[in-house]
Design a protein around this motif. Structure first.
Motif, PDB file in Angstrom:
ATOM      1  N   GLU A 212       0.855  -1.183   0.000  1.00  0.00           N
ATOM      2  CA  GLU A 212       0.000   0.000   0.000  1.00  0.00           C
ATOM      3  C   GLU A 212       0.893   1.237   0.000  1.00  0.00           C
ATOM      4  O   GLU A 212       1.416   1.650   1.024  1.00  0.00           O
ATOM      5  N   ARG A 213       1.085   1.835  -1.168  1.00  0.00           N
ATOM      6  CA  ARG A 213       1.933   3.010  -1.299  1.00  0.00           C
ATOM      7  C   ARG A 213       1.162   4.098  -2.035  1.00  0.00           C
ATOM      8  O   ARG A 213       0.532   3.848  -3.064  1.00  0.00           O
ATOM      9  N   GLU A 218      -0.947   8.182  -6.964  1.00  0.00           N
ATOM     10  CA  GLU A 218      -0.547   9.482  -7.486  1.00  0.00           C
ATOM     11  C   GLU A 218      -0.158   9.429  -8.961  1.00  0.00           C
ATOM     12  O   GLU A 218      -0.239  10.431  -9.669  1.00  0.00           O
ATOM     13  N   LEU A 219       0.266   8.284  -9.430  1.00  0.00           N
ATOM     14  CA  LEU A 219       0.723   8.161 -10.811  1.00  0.00           C
ATOM     15  C   LEU A 219      -0.423   8.045 -11.806  1.00  0.00           C
ATOM     16  O   LEU A 219      -0.241   8.278 -13.009  1.00  0.00           O
ATOM     17  N   THR A 225       4.281   4.970 -14.652  1.00  0.00           N
ATOM     18  CA  THR A 225       4.498   3.866 -13.733  1.00  0.00           C
ATOM     19  C   THR A 225       5.850   4.047 -13.060  1.00  0.00           C
ATOM     20  O   THR A 225       6.655   4.889 -13.461  1.00  0.00           O
ATOM     21  N   LEU A 226       6.106   3.238 -12.070  1.00  0.00           N
ATOM     22  CA  LEU A 226       7.377   3.326 -11.350  1.00  0.00           C
ATOM     23  C   LEU A 226       8.560   2.884 -12.202  1.00  0.00           C
ATOM     24  O   LEU A 226       9.709   3.059 -11.809  1.00  0.00           O
ATOM     25  N   GLY A 236      12.029   9.076  -3.767  1.00  0.00           N
ATOM     26  CA  GLY A 236      12.503   8.748  -2.434  1.00  0.00           C
ATOM     27  C   GLY A 236      12.792   7.265  -2.311  1.00  0.00           C
ATOM     28  O   GLY A 236      12.546   6.476  -3.223  1.00  0.00           O
ATOM     29  N   THR A 237      13.292   6.887  -1.135  1.00  0.00           N
ATOM     30  CA  THR A 237      13.639   5.486  -0.901  1.00  0.00           C
ATOM     31  C   THR A 237      12.436   4.568  -1.044  1.00  0.00           C
ATOM     32  O   THR A 237      12.527   3.481  -1.622  1.00  0.00           O
ATOM     33  N   SER A 238      11.274   4.999  -0.528  1.00  0.00           N
ATOM     34  CA  SER A 238      10.078   4.152  -0.606  1.00  0.00           C
ATOM     35  C   SER A 238       9.660   3.914  -2.053  1.00  0.00           C
ATOM     36  O   SER A 238       9.145   2.846  -2.398  1.00  0.00           O
ATOM     37  N   HIS A 239       9.894   4.906  -2.923  1.00  0.00           N
ATOM     38  CA  HIS A 239       9.567   4.739  -4.335  1.00  0.00           C
ATOM     39  C   HIS A 239      10.484   3.728  -4.999  1.00  0.00           C
ATOM     40  O   HIS A 239      10.046   2.928  -5.837  1.00  0.00           O
ATOM     41  N   LEU A 240      11.752   3.757  -4.636  1.00  0.00           N
ATOM     42  CA  LEU A 240      12.702   2.800  -5.190  1.00  0.00           C
ATOM     43  C   LEU A 240      12.375   1.384  -4.733  1.00  0.00           C
ATOM     44  O   LEU A 240      12.503   0.427  -5.499  1.00  0.00           O
ATOM     45  N   VAL A 241      11.943   1.266  -3.479  1.00  0.00           N
ATOM     46  CA  VAL A 241      11.532  -0.042  -2.967  1.00  0.00           C
ATOM     47  C   VAL A 241      10.303  -0.532  -3.725  1.00  0.00           C
ATOM     48  O   VAL A 241      10.194  -1.711  -4.085  1.00  0.00           O
ATOM     49  N   ALA A 242       9.364   0.384  -3.984  1.00  0.00           N
ATOM     50  CA  ALA A 242       8.153   0.026  -4.725  1.00  0.00           C
ATOM     51  C   ALA A 242       8.493  -0.421  -6.148  1.00  0.00           C
ATOM     52  O   ALA A 242       7.889  -1.362  -6.679  1.00  0.00           O
TER      53      ALA A 242
END
Length: 276
Positions: A212-213, A218-219, A225-226, A236-242
């Motif tokens: 759940e991010r 937001e995209l 997409t990521l 940010g770090t959470s985006h890279l993890v996602a």
């Protein structure tokens, strides 16, 4: 020419991240050089279709090329018409994706039963687990299969019988666990046990999905997409993890990738009307 590999994203319950997962898988395959086509069967919500529309508009607005599927929404009112649309949009494609409604639907049942890879996203809760199996209230042991699981089980048996005669691929059913970060440890262990037990009985595989991010929601307006490096700004770090979640999920689907193609062969996201 061989028929495209059918990937069906199906869950009769809404809110499981089905369309978001489908879009990211479609884009990931396109980035790897595959030719991807997609048909949205949810004519009410149209989430997959709208996501791709937004992506195509971002391409035009920014004058960039974003790999992705050729896409359309289902217009037919019969199984025969659905298959005609699927054949038309899937001509020349390596993969044909179907995003289905979060409800019981005859078209969704049909494409689920005919899938080469069936992806069933679920949130880590027994509310979602009830779609595939019913558990005992005290022990949380699986009591019986759900109607949906029985439907897929029967479809897989028919596919196995016809596999040699009609050279059909065997169905690979993958249950994708989304939003695991919000499940407490005890409940997660119970779901782990129930999924493990049911997977042995029914024959599906289990894969971790998308947490759940906020970034996924937001995209949507931009259709990005990521995986769209260079178009997202600073992450940010959470985006890279996602992003790694998406890559891991695609790898876990074990899809049959076509022979490598060079960068110029990538297909940009575009509506089916622009195929001509």
């Amino acid at each position: 020419m061989a028929a495209p590999h059918r990937i069906v994203f199906a869950n009769e319950k809404g809110g499981t991240g089905k369309s978001t997962t489908a879009v990211h898988v479609a884009v990931a395959l396109a980035y790897q050089g595959a030719r991807v086509a997609a048909l949205d069967l949810d004519t009410r919500q149209k989430t997959f279709f709208r996501y791709c529309e937004n992506r195509a508009e971002t391409q035009r607005r920014r004058n960039v090329e974003l790999p992705g599927p050729v896409f359309d929404i289902c217009h037919g009112d019969s199984i025969e018409m659905l298959e005609e649309e699927a054949a038309r949009i899937g001509e020349g494609a390596d993969f044909l994706l179907f995003d289905t409604p979060g409800r019981d639907d005859p078209f969704a049942r049909h494409v689920a039963a005919s899938a080469d890879t069936l992806v069933t996203p679920m949130n880590d809760s027994f509310v979602d687990f009830d779609l595939i199996g019913h558990v005992d209230a005290e022990t949380f042991k699986v009591r019986k299969l759900s109607f949906y699981a029985e439907l897929i089980w029967e479809a897989r048996i028919k596919r196995s019988r016809a596999q040699l005669e009609q050279q059909k691929r065997e169905m690979d059913w993958v249950v994708v666990r989304n939003r695991t970060g919000f499940t407490d440890a005890r409940n997660q262990r119970r779901i782990d046990q129930a999924l493990t037990e049911l997977s042995k009985r029914v024959g599906f595989r289990v894969s971790q999905g998308l947490s759940e991010r906020v970034i996924y929601r937001e995209l949507f307006p931009s259709g990005l997409t990521l995986l769209d490096k260079g178009h997202l700004g600073e992450l940010g770090t959470s985006h890279l993890v996602a992003r790694q979640e998406v890559r891991s999920l695609v790898a876990n689907l074990r899809l049959p990738m076509p022979p490598s193609r060079d960068e110029t062969s990538r297909t940009a996201t575009r509506p089916v009307a622009e195929m001509a």
